[in-house]
Design a protein around this motif. Structure first.
Motif, PDB file in Angstrom:
ATOM      1  N   ALA A   1      47.497  26.811 143.890  1.00 16.38           N
ATOM      2  CA  ALA A   1      48.718  27.457 144.402  1.00 16.38           C
ATOM      3  C   ALA A   1      50.022  26.663 143.971  1.00 16.38           C
ATOM      4  O   ALA A   1      51.028  27.076 143.539  1.00 16.38           O
ATOM      5  CB  ALA A   1      48.758  27.657 145.935  1.00 16.38           C
ATOM      6  N   GLU A   2      49.782  25.367 143.719  1.00 19.89           N
ATOM      7  CA  GLU A   2      50.963  24.753 143.460  1.00 19.89           C
ATOM      8  C   GLU A   2      51.183  24.757 141.956  1.00 19.89           C
ATOM      9  O   GLU A   2      52.428  24.729 141.462  1.00 19.89           O
ATOM     10  CB  GLU A   2      50.713  23.065 143.863  1.00 19.89           C
ATOM     11  N   VAL A   3      50.207  24.819 141.110  1.00 23.39           N
ATOM     12  CA  VAL A   3      50.312  25.064 139.737  1.00 23.39           C
ATOM     13  C   VAL A   3      50.989  26.391 139.675  1.00 23.39           C
ATOM     14  O   VAL A   3      51.864  26.379 138.691  1.00 23.39           O
ATOM     15  CB  VAL A   3      49.091  25.029 138.982  1.00 23.39           C
TER      16      VAL A   3
ATOM     17  N   SER B   1      52.197  18.885 140.849  1.00 21.75           N
ATOM     18  CA  SER B   1      51.250  20.199 141.381  1.00 21.75           C
ATOM     19  C   SER B   1      49.874  19.678 140.997  1.00 21.75           C
ATOM     20  O   SER B   1      49.520  19.036 140.217  1.00 21.75           O
ATOM     21  CB  SER B   1      51.733  21.477 140.707  1.00 21.75           C
ATOM     22  N   LYS B   2      49.019  19.944 142.046  1.00 16.20           N
ATOM     23  CA  LYS B   2      47.578  19.744 141.899  1.00 16.20           C
ATOM     24  C   LYS B   2      46.790  21.052 142.346  1.00 16.20           C
ATOM     25  O   LYS B   2      45.974  21.271 141.767  1.00 16.20           O
ATOM     26  CB  LYS B   2      47.323  18.639 142.774  1.00 16.20           C
ATOM     27  N   THR B   3      47.270  21.537 143.339  1.00 16.21           N
ATOM     28  CA  THR B   3      46.081  22.770 143.862  1.00 16.21           C
ATOM     29  C   THR B   3      46.527  23.960 142.905  1.00 16.21           C
ATOM     30  O   THR B   3      47.531  24.125 142.324  1.00 16.21           O
ATOM     31  CB  THR B   3      46.286  23.108 145.178  1.00 16.21           C
TER      32      THR B   3
ATOM     33  N   VAL C   1      52.967  27.875 141.375  1.00 16.23           N
ATOM     34  CA  VAL C   1      54.676  27.750 141.631  1.00 16.23           C
ATOM     35  C   VAL C   1      55.218  26.988 140.551  1.00 16.23           C
ATOM     36  O   VAL C   1      56.242  27.564 140.135  1.00 16.23           O
ATOM     37  CB  VAL C   1      54.629  26.890 142.846  1.00 16.23           C
ATOM     38  N   SER C   2      54.737  26.266 140.127  1.00 14.78           N
ATOM     39  CA  SER C   2      55.263  25.221 138.715  1.00 14.78           C
ATOM     40  C   SER C   2      55.360  26.325 137.806  1.00 14.78           C
ATOM     41  O   SER C   2      56.577  26.274 136.812  1.00 14.78           O
ATOM     42  CB  SER C   2      54.597  23.931 138.478  1.00 14.78           C
TER      43      SER C   2
ATOM     44  N   SER D   1      57.586  20.365 135.844  1.00 15.38           N
ATOM     45  CA  SER D   1      56.963  18.991 136.637  1.00 15.38           C
ATOM     46  C   SER D   1      57.145  18.871 137.707  1.00 15.38           C
ATOM     47  O   SER D   1      58.244  18.392 138.445  1.00 15.38           O
ATOM     48  CB  SER D   1      57.129  17.918 135.791  1.00 15.38           C
ATOM     49  N   ILE D   2      56.094  19.179 138.777  1.00 12.59           N
ATOM     50  CA  ILE D   2      56.547  18.930 140.326  1.00 12.59           C
ATOM     51  C   ILE D   2      55.458  18.125 140.822  1.00 12.59           C
ATOM     52  O   ILE D   2      55.176  18.199 142.178  1.00 12.59           O
ATOM     53  CB  ILE D   2      56.984  20.322 141.062  1.00 12.59           C
TER      54      ILE D   2
END
Length: 339
Positions: free
Chosen positions: A320-322, A316-318, A324-325, A313-314
């Motif tokens: 790329a962010e997902v 993330s929305k995009t 990374v998580s 849980s960080i």
């Protein structure tokens, strides 16, 4: 580091001398763990890392000395400031590094690195073995072609064979051995090659997870769109076993184009002994999928194997962010921080 043995093997074929440096043991906190390795070349170039900072600086300086006087060496670095012999770090631990000059005219060593490179590329289960007192290298591979390991004509001791696993290990004794898995972890089977899947494939490659992408859409399962993937398979989600074999060291990541396809994949992978199973989706979608599986006879314990929603849980929305998580969660599983 992916392709480490191949690059070293190729450098030896090109006549380049280097010094192989690897962390063989640590105590307490350190910036990198056993198995972290680096090659220092005569021109000052580097490949790999032993954690950066003062440890790496001192390792490079030690390696440079060995070009003038090739010999195996073990050095212990204290990572505590204000202690005798420390190197100005405050990690609070100790790192033991092994140094081995690599010379192109050492035919046995060249053969060992070439064999390691071949097994690295094929994904075969194998270990790089070093007899520390002599600097002798060899490969132990669990394949039909390999009858077992002999290092310089001597069978590997049983105490070493018992320690072969998914992590680098120092086996001390009158004669000490260091073992390092060539392919330490299993494959990430990524079901779904959409926007998040594409981003995840790239991120996982950066952190040394081999990825096989599976999708049931011909326009998505295109190898050229997943340059870093180990394999890309046009897969019938109803018949996964016809496309891949999933083992106890493998990771399953499910992010198909819909919850029905997710459920189709999950009901099959839950019957495997995969190390990790994760599924992307909202909490509502997760509850709906779990309900379907439980109605089909899967127990709550079996459904509990599924990590969902997937990822750390960080916020993330995009895509790329997902990615990374999700990669962070897989790293935590690989390191043993998350079961």
């Amino acid at each position: 580091m992916r392709d480490f043995y191949r690059k070293l093997s190729d450098s030896l074929k090109e006549g380049k001398r280097s010094v192989y440096c690897t962390i063989i043991a640590t105590m307490g906190s350190s910036p990198a763990g056993p198995g972290s390795c680096m090659a220092v070349f005569e021109d000052g170039s580097l490949m790999g890392t032993v954690g950066g900072g003062a440890v790496e600086f001192n390792a490079i300086e030690t390696a440079k000395q060995l070009f003038a006087r090739p010999e195996c060496r073990i050095r212990e670095f204290q990572l505590n400031s204000n202690l005798p012999g420390d190197i100005g770090m405050v990690c609070g631990g100790t790192a033991m590094l092994y140094f081995r000059p690599l010379l192109p005219d050492d035919k046995a060593l060249c053969r060992a690195f070439e064999r390691a490179a071949e097994l690295e590329e094929s994904g075969g289960k194998a270990w790089f073995i070093c007899k520390l007192e002599t600097g002798e290298f060899d490969i132990y591979a669990k394949t039909a072609e390999e009858a077992g390991l002999e290092i310089s004509g001597e069978a590997l001791p049983e105490k070493v064979l018992q320690r072969l696993g998914n992590s680098a290990v120092l086996v001390p004794g009158d004669i000490s051995y260091y073992t390092d898995p060539v392919n330490p972890e299993g494959t990430v089977f990524l079901f779904g090659g959409g926007h998040v899947g594409k981003a995840l494939c790239k991120v996982l490659d950066m952190v040394d997870f081999p990825v096989t992408v599976l999708d049931d859409r011909p326009e998505i399962a295109v190898k050229e769109d997943f340059a870093s993937a180990k394999d890309v398979i046009l897969c019938d989600y109803e018949k996964i076993a016809e496309s891949v074999e999933i083992g106890p060291q493998d990771y399953i990541v499910v992010m198909t184009h819909g919850h029905e396809a997710d459920t189709t994949v999950l009901r099959q992978v839950l019957k495997t002994d995969a190390r990790y199973i994760g599924c992307m989706g909202s909490k509502n979608k997760t509850r709906a999928v779990f309900k379907i599986l439980e109605e089909e006879g899967f127990s709550a314990e079996e459904c509990g194997r599924i990590n969902a929603p997937i990822g750390v849980s960080i916020g993330s929305k995009t895509p790329a962010e997902v990615a990374v998580s999700v990669a962070a969660e897989l790293i935590a599983v690989r390191s043993g921080k998350l079961k």
